[in-house]
Design a protein around this motif. Structure first.
Motif: not given
Length: 208
Positions: A97-102
């Motif tokens: 469920g992560a909304d972003g990944y940097i």
């Protein structure tokens, strides 16, 4: 004011990120942790709009607790900022469920932009991560919706999103407002019969 919670065991990096948020007039770091157990212990009392998580901590992996964070804070956003660029960690985070990944090698100003992009409805990923996601997904057999239904501007915007651009970067590149980008993106979703950015980009790569 948006409340930010940070989970990061590298003290120098944690303090650097906190100092960046301190420069923002509309965001503030309300808590920071270097261990998962401490964050989870406080989860019920935190008032947070956004969780900034490293993946590998001294006492485990934060991806194992994204679902719990989302359950306790259903309206909060979660972004991973990590050195891990392998398929296993990327897809585990997105699945949970992560909304972003940097990635941690992202420039500081881009990191701040990514947080703003999340709050504006985007799903920021470092370009390298975006490419890995796209190359690893297998398009559905019965894919429907044609790129030919998109306008030239919509195709341009979708192409930029496929390259990992943030909404703000798309707006700057196309010399249009952020709200206009969001409207175009919603039209793209409707025309391609998809629900999110990843599905739209998969169709774009398959049909272009």
């Amino acid at each position: 004011m948006k409340n930010i919670v940070i989970l990061e065991d590298d003290k120098s990096f944690r303090e650097l990120i906190m100092s960046e948020f301190d420069k923002c007039n509309d965001m503030q770091c309300v808590a920071s942790y270097d261990k998962i157990k401490d964050l989870i212990s406080d989860l019920g009392t935190l008032e947070s709009d956004f969780f900034w998580l490293d993946i590998s901590l001294p006492d485990g992996k934060s991806t194992d607790f994204i679902a719990e964070i989302k359950q306790m804070h259903p309206n909060a956003l979660v972004m991973l900022c990590t050195m891990h660029d392998d398929d296993e960690n990327i897809f585990e985070a997105l699945k949970e469920g992560a909304d972003g990944y940097i990635l941690k090698n992202t420039a500081l100003d881009k990191m701040t932009d990514a947080v703003y992009d999340l709050f504006k409805g985007g799903s920021p990923m470092s370009p390298f991560i975006a490419r890995k996601v796209l190359h690893s997904f297998r398009p559905a057999e019965n894919s429907s919706g044609d790129l030919k239904n998109l306008t030239a501007r919509e195709k341009e915007i979708l192409s930029l999103l496929a390259q990992g651009y943030l909404y703000k970067e798309v707006a700057d590149d196309c010399t249009i407002s952020l709200e206009t980008v969001k409207k175009h993106v919603q039209n793209i979703y409707k025309k391609l019969h998809v629900q999110n950015r990843t599905e739209a980009i998969i169709k774009f790569l398959k049909e272009k």
